[in-house]
Scaffold this motif. Sequence first.
Motif: not given
Length: 517
Positions: A160-173
């Motif tokens: 995610s840091d390298k590509t910028g892809v968004p990361v969606l956490a469900l409830d809490v990371p």
Amino acid sequence: MPTYFHPEDRLYTIDEIRSIEAKALANQGAFTLMQQAGLAAADMACQLIHASGASGVAVLLLAGPGNNGGDAFEVAFLLSRRGYQATLIMCGDADNYSPDAKASLQRAQEQGVHFCTPAEVLADTLTPWSLIVDGLHGIGLKRRLDRTNVVLINYLNQVSDKTGVPVLALDVPSGLSADTGQPVGADDTDGITLQASHTITFIANKPGLHTGSGRDYAGRVSVAKLDIPESFFPPCHAHLNTRASLLNILQRRKQNSHKGSYGDVIIIGGASGMTGAAILAARAAQFSGAGRIYCGLLAEAPAYDSLHPEIMFRPAQELEFGSSTVVIGPGLGNSSLAKTLLLEALNKATSLLIDADALNMVAADKSLQNALASRTGATILSPHPLEAARLLGQTVAEVQADRVQAAHELASKYKATVILKGSGSIICDAYGEMSINPTGNPALSSGGTGDVLAGVCGALLAQKMTAYAATRMATWAHGRAADDLVARGIGPLGLTASELLPDIRVNLNSLTSRSAA
């Protein structure tokens, strides 16, 4: 006027969430709580993919062994049905899932979701993921992540840091405590947690998403209440400290008023070599609306402040504390005179804020602690983590491991309103009311910003606000000033405490009930 908190700004502990969830599960209809969570998360997933401009449709989902994994199954099913290529890593045993999670798993399997192992994902360097959905561990995690999950999360954080892809956490990371905002089971603040760009948290908001490391890992937080009836929610005593909740507390000024209408603030501090701290606090009080400001210095007092000649300077020992709001501590030092002045302030000041060196003196002296506990007037303590640790007889690591608990302990022990400064500053009064402040950024990590906050608090106390309201408003305006400056390209690197003052003034004026004509 009564304070208004939006329902999404209420903060509930894990135990409280479990109690609400149990009532909801006992009363859920055919469309289950898990299906509602999955639908809310799938909708957000689609929004994030669209907003990112990603051309691909490949979505990677992590499903852990509990109901958080069941939520991920439901999201995978819904995304696949909407035309996305959902790939799911299942990290739990199918036989051990709850009936609702098994039903969601079956729907995902029948929809054609692709299942794979962590090893397959780690070996895949070609798939251009449009989104990563984290359903590995929710609020139920009680111990540090195992080695396999650590490797997987480290890899996905790098992707995610390298590509910028968004990361969606469900409830809490995954890996983060929803109560404390620190990695679960870690003995420091550098444990392994999945780095989310967005978190959709279910049922209600949680304190750990907004303080400590939570602000680094949770990203932008939204709340999906899941249509749970309001009657299932217990009374709430913890909230986010939002602008909306501060409106109308600071009233518009009447035309028929004068400097005596807005109180006197006395700043006590500025020992030799540290006069700047007291002057910063005095300037902050001036920019925050106090009627008159006296700066009582332990070092030789200058004739005036060339930038702000409105401030009146006196030798600290010549000032009378009885009818003024006193801010003591900025640059105070630890001399015998400093202790004498602190004891006098504790015994005589109607309203009092204790900061910096004065906090360290209280921590080290039982007589000062007794005088503090005996006060009946409004009292604010504004420690950073090291000062809080000294006041509690703990280490900094212990304070930071559970900032919420530390703030409650400080407020209860010293019968005062407390601002525990840091990422997600925590404001707590002696009766258990708590707010977590969402404004501020690393630009505040420089000398003098705490002195400015102390001066703002003192000015608001002098304007007859309660200690809890004054600390909430001051902390919000102080942090928002830093946010506004950074948004204009001033900082975070190199932002100085003095630069905060004009923006603090703007933010305080924006909170009045209505602008003057």
